[in-house]
Design a protein around this motif. Structure first.
Motif, PDB file in Angstrom:
ATOM      1  N   TRP A   1     -27.449   8.115 -27.524  1.00 35.50           N
ATOM      2  CA  TRP A   1     -27.862   9.195 -26.632  1.00 35.50           C
ATOM      3  C   TRP A   1     -28.074   8.646 -25.232  1.00 35.50           C
ATOM      4  CZ3 TRP A   1     -32.360  12.115 -29.573  1.00 35.50           C
ATOM      5  CH2 TRP A   1     -31.841  12.660 -30.764  1.00 35.50           C
ATOM      6  N   ASP A   2     -27.776   9.474 -24.232  1.00 35.25           N
ATOM      7  CA  ASP A   2     -28.106   9.067 -22.870  1.00 35.25           C
ATOM      8  C   ASP A   2     -29.473   9.641 -22.506  1.00 35.25           C
ATOM      9  OD1 ASP A   2     -27.750  11.771 -22.299  1.00 35.25           O
ATOM     10  OD2 ASP A   2     -25.758  11.485 -21.432  1.00 35.25           O
ATOM     11  N   LYS A   3     -29.906   9.400 -21.278  1.00 32.65           N
ATOM     12  CA  LYS A   3     -31.249   9.816 -20.860  1.00 32.65           C
ATOM     13  C   LYS A   3     -31.437  11.331 -20.904  1.00 32.65           C
ATOM     14  CE  LYS A   3     -32.429   5.798 -18.030  1.00 32.65           C
ATOM     15  NZ  LYS A   3     -32.766   5.277 -16.685  1.00 32.65           N
ATOM     16  N   SER A   4     -30.346  12.071 -20.710  1.00 39.66           N
ATOM     17  CA  SER A   4     -30.463  13.522 -20.707  1.00 39.66           C
ATOM     18  C   SER A   4     -30.857  14.054 -22.083  1.00 39.66           C
ATOM     19  CB  SER A   4     -29.130  14.162 -20.277  1.00 39.66           C
ATOM     20  OG  SER A   4     -28.115  13.931 -21.251  1.00 39.66           O
ATOM     21  N   ARG A   5     -30.595  13.259 -23.147  1.00 34.76           N
ATOM     22  CA  ARG A   5     -30.954  13.660 -24.507  1.00 34.76           C
ATOM     23  C   ARG A   5     -32.211  12.945 -24.994  1.00 34.76           C
ATOM     24  NH1 ARG A   5     -26.115  13.354 -28.616  1.00 34.76           N
ATOM     25  NH2 ARG A   5     -27.632  14.551 -29.826  1.00 34.76           N
ATOM     26  N   GLY A   6     -32.839  12.186 -24.108  1.00 37.96           N
ATOM     27  CA  GLY A   6     -34.066  11.502 -24.495  1.00 37.96           C
ATOM     28  C   GLY A   6     -33.838  10.152 -25.123  1.00 37.96           C
ATOM     29  N   GLY A   7     -32.705   9.516 -24.816  1.00 36.65           N
ATOM     30  CA  GLY A   7     -32.411   8.199 -25.371  1.00 36.65           C
ATOM     31  C   GLY A   7     -32.272   7.158 -24.288  1.00 36.65           C
ATOM     32  N   TYR A   8     -31.698   6.022 -24.650  1.00 42.38           N
ATOM     33  CA  TYR A   8     -31.447   4.943 -23.700  1.00 42.38           C
ATOM     34  C   TYR A   8     -30.057   5.111 -23.103  1.00 42.38           C
ATOM     35  CZ  TYR A   8     -35.343   2.290 -25.750  1.00 42.38           C
ATOM     36  OH  TYR A   8     -36.566   1.877 -26.188  1.00 42.38           O
ATOM     37  N   THR A   9     -29.903   4.691 -21.878  1.00 44.09           N
ATOM     38  CA  THR A   9     -28.564   4.584 -21.323  1.00 44.09           C
ATOM     39  C   THR A   9     -27.875   3.447 -22.060  1.00 44.09           C
ATOM     40  OG1 THR A   9     -29.292   5.338 -19.168  1.00 44.09           O
ATOM     41  CG2 THR A   9     -27.203   4.135 -19.260  1.00 44.09           C
ATOM     42  N   SER A  10     -26.723   3.728 -22.645  1.00 47.66           N
ATOM     43  CA  SER A  10     -26.016   2.690 -23.393  1.00 47.66           C
ATOM     44  C   SER A  10     -25.081   1.934 -22.452  1.00 47.66           C
ATOM     45  CB  SER A  10     -25.259   3.316 -24.567  1.00 47.66           C
ATOM     46  OG  SER A  10     -24.749   2.318 -25.414  1.00 47.66           O
ATOM     47  N   LEU A  11     -24.033   1.392 -22.991  1.00 45.81           N
ATOM     48  CA  LEU A  11     -23.142   0.530 -22.227  1.00 45.81           C
ATOM     49  C   LEU A  11     -22.604   1.230 -20.976  1.00 45.81           C
ATOM     50  CD1 LEU A  11     -21.597  -2.203 -22.175  1.00 45.81           C
ATOM     51  CD2 LEU A  11     -19.772  -1.050 -23.413  1.00 45.81           C
ATOM     52  N   VAL A  12     -22.798   0.580 -19.839  1.00 41.39           N
ATOM     53  CA  VAL A  12     -22.239   1.059 -18.573  1.00 41.39           C
ATOM     54  C   VAL A  12     -21.449  -0.095 -17.996  1.00 41.39           C
ATOM     55  CG1 VAL A  12     -22.749   1.982 -16.287  1.00 41.39           C
ATOM     56  CG2 VAL A  12     -24.224   2.580 -18.214  1.00 41.39           C
ATOM     57  N   HIS A  13     -20.141  -0.068 -18.182  1.00 40.84           N
ATOM     58  CA  HIS A  13     -19.330  -1.221 -17.807  1.00 40.84           C
ATOM     59  C   HIS A  13     -17.962  -0.766 -17.315  1.00 40.84           C
ATOM     60  CE1 HIS A  13     -18.065  -5.370 -17.747  1.00 40.84           C
ATOM     61  NE2 HIS A  13     -19.194  -5.755 -18.277  1.00 40.84           N
ATOM     62  N   ALA A  14     -17.457  -1.435 -16.285  1.00 41.11           N
ATOM     63  CA  ALA A  14     -16.137  -1.096 -15.755  1.00 41.11           C
ATOM     64  C   ALA A  14     -15.026  -1.534 -16.702  1.00 41.11           C
ATOM     65  CB  ALA A  14     -15.942  -1.752 -14.384  1.00 41.11           C
ATOM     66  N   ALA A  15     -15.290  -2.551 -17.528  1.00 37.92           N
ATOM     67  CA  ALA A  15     -14.273  -3.030 -18.473  1.00 37.92           C
ATOM     68  C   ALA A  15     -14.111  -2.009 -19.594  1.00 37.92           C
ATOM     69  CB  ALA A  15     -14.675  -4.383 -19.053  1.00 37.92           C
ATOM     70  N   ASN A  16     -12.883  -1.610 -19.883  1.00 41.78           N
ATOM     71  CA  ASN A  16     -12.666  -0.661 -20.980  1.00 41.78           C
ATOM     72  C   ASN A  16     -12.434  -1.373 -22.313  1.00 41.78           C
ATOM     73  OD1 ASN A  16     -10.068  -1.639 -20.682  1.00 41.78           O
ATOM     74  ND2 ASN A  16      -9.264   0.245 -19.745  1.00 41.78           N
ATOM     75  N   ASP A  17     -12.455  -2.687 -22.288  1.00 42.05           N
ATOM     76  CA  ASP A  17     -12.330  -3.493 -23.503  1.00 42.05           C
ATOM     77  C   ASP A  17     -13.177  -4.748 -23.281  1.00 42.05           C
ATOM     78  OD1 ASP A  17     -11.632  -5.146 -25.630  1.00 42.05           O
ATOM     79  OD2 ASP A  17      -9.536  -4.534 -25.626  1.00 42.05           O
ATOM     80  N   LEU A  18     -14.302  -4.845 -23.984  1.00 43.63           N
ATOM     81  CA  LEU A  18     -15.221  -5.964 -23.758  1.00 43.63           C
ATOM     82  C   LEU A  18     -14.593  -7.318 -24.077  1.00 43.63           C
ATOM     83  CD1 LEU A  18     -18.662  -4.579 -25.043  1.00 43.63           C
ATOM     84  CD2 LEU A  18     -17.709  -4.563 -22.724  1.00 43.63           C
ATOM     85  N   ARG A  19     -13.549  -7.327 -24.897  1.00 38.91           N
ATOM     86  CA  ARG A  19     -12.887  -8.593 -25.211  1.00 38.91           C
ATOM     87  C   ARG A  19     -12.204  -9.206 -23.993  1.00 38.91           C
ATOM     88  NH1 ARG A  19      -9.269  -6.445 -30.070  1.00 38.91           N
ATOM     89  NH2 ARG A  19      -9.137  -4.772 -28.505  1.00 38.91           N
ATOM     90  N   SER A  20     -11.934  -8.379 -22.980  1.00 41.25           N
ATOM     91  CA  SER A  20     -11.286  -8.901 -21.778  1.00 41.25           C
ATOM     92  C   SER A  20     -12.216  -9.821 -20.987  1.00 41.25           C
ATOM     93  CB  SER A  20     -10.823  -7.749 -20.882  1.00 41.25           C
ATOM     94  OG  SER A  20     -11.940  -7.022 -20.360  1.00 41.25           O
ATOM     95  N   ILE A  21     -13.524  -9.677 -21.181  1.00 39.83           N
ATOM     96  CA  ILE A  21     -14.488 -10.489 -20.429  1.00 39.83           C
ATOM     97  C   ILE A  21     -14.452 -11.942 -20.886  1.00 39.83           C
ATOM     98  CG2 ILE A  21     -16.921 -10.763 -19.839  1.00 39.83           C
ATOM     99  CD1 ILE A  21     -17.157  -7.673 -20.220  1.00 39.83           C
TER     100      ILE A  21
END
Length: 340
Positions: free
Chosen positions: A181-201
């Motif tokens: 859930w994001d903040k609008s639903r009362g949760g935590y902001t989850s992954l916010v990343h420009a990479a669309n595939d974390l394996r690329s990092i």
């Protein structure tokens, strides 16, 4: 194609996953009964990753973990009683009540730290891996962290130096951002990343990487076995992204036992899988998934499963009593075990 694990290995992992699940359910119970206050995180829904990965570490190996650490500590072999007492801030805890839930740790089992600082387990893990390399005994370090850790600057520095120095570190990224859930639903902001595939990092730094289904013990076991062998042979780090869908109880700001106490009758077919969490029970609960698989192995499997669950429940009942009976730390000990 991943090779299926032997039946005896599956039973061993199921027993551990069941204990991990019952432990987390006890944590919720202790909180609801006001035996401790403050925030905590649960590992429900990720047991297959922790159990199958950590089971392959040897006594000489070390580990760092995150704020979602209870499962890692239990999977490594910590006693549930002292672990639960630590979460409750009691003197009988693993760290004498000083660490609490966020920093639940057992140095005797090779835990250098479990860190509430996002990305902390990667940076501390690089240090741990450097120490392993200096030992020259083939030991490795496993750093367990969440997907959001890769937003932190220290993660890039740690990945870079791990690759440059060929440090023996298994980088286990437990990506549970799906269904968060994001903040609008009362949760935590989850992954916010420009990479669309974390394996690329890690890939940009020459670190081999693999993505697996974190709810499938065979996939986790195979990937971690490959990574450990890679590290022990002196080839440097390896990155594993274990994918799980966020358990509904971890979606709000405060955890809640939204799917209820785990009912193994949903695996045997004696209880219906229904309601808003029906799809999670069927597809994403690693404990129920492995239970259904094991029930197909023999006519005696059902009885064996119930016996393991009785043992896990009895062990947690004893752990709860130990934790509740353990005293609070004496006020005069407040300044003990501090650096300054």
């Amino acid at each position: 194609m991943t090779t299926a694990l032997p039946e005896d290995r599956l039973w061993h992992l199921f027993e551990m996953m069941l204990l991990m699940r019952r432990f987390e359910e006890s944590v919720v119970k202790m909180n609801v009964e006001n035996h401790f206050t403050g925030h905590y995180h649960l590992y429900i829904g990720q047991e297959a990753t922790g159990a199958a990965a950590i089971a392959q570490l040897e006594a000489r190996d070390t580990i760092t973990a995150t704020h979602r650490n209870h499962g890692h500590v239990i999977a490594r072999g910590a006693e549930p009683g002292p672990a639960l007492a630590e979460i409750m801030g009691r003197a009988g805890g693993l760290s004498l009540g000083r660490g609490g839930t966020i920093h639940l740790s057992d140095p005797a089992l090779g835990f250098l730290s479990t860190s509430g600082v996002v990305g902390g387990s990667i940076s501390l893990g690089a240090g741990g891996a450097f120490a392993r390399k200096m030992k020259k005994d083939g030991s490795v370090h496993m750093a367990c962290f969440g997907d959001s850790a890769l937003e932190e600057g220290v993660a890039y520095e740690a990945l870079n130096i791990s690759s440059l120095w060929k440090l023996p570190i298994v980088l286990l990224c437990e990506n549970n951002s799906a269904d968060a859930w994001d903040k609008s639903r009362g949760g935590y902001t989850s992954l916010v990343h420009a990479a669309n595939d974390l394996r690329s990092i890690p890939g940009a730094m020459g670190i081999p990487s693999i993505r697996i289904d974190g709810t499938e013990v065979d996939e986790v076991h195979a990937a971690v076995a490959e990574a450990i062998a890679h590290c022990r042979s002196g080839k440097g780090p390896m990155f594993i992204e274990a994918m799980t869908r966020r358990w509904a109880g971890s979606a709000p700001l405060w955890p809640e036992l939204s799917t209820g106490v785990t009912d193994l009758k949903m695996a045997t077919g004696e209880a219906p899988m229904s309601g808003e969490h029906k799809a999670w029970y069927e597809e994403n609960d690693p404990v129920l998934k492995l239970a259904r698989r094991l029930l197909k192995t023999s006519p005696q499997a059902k009885d064996r499963m119930w016996e393991l669950d009785r043992k896990a429940i009895a062990r947690m009942q004893a752990a709860e009593k130990f934790a509740i009976d353990s005293p609070m730390p004496a006020p005069q000990t407040a300044l003990e075990h501090v650096f300054a």
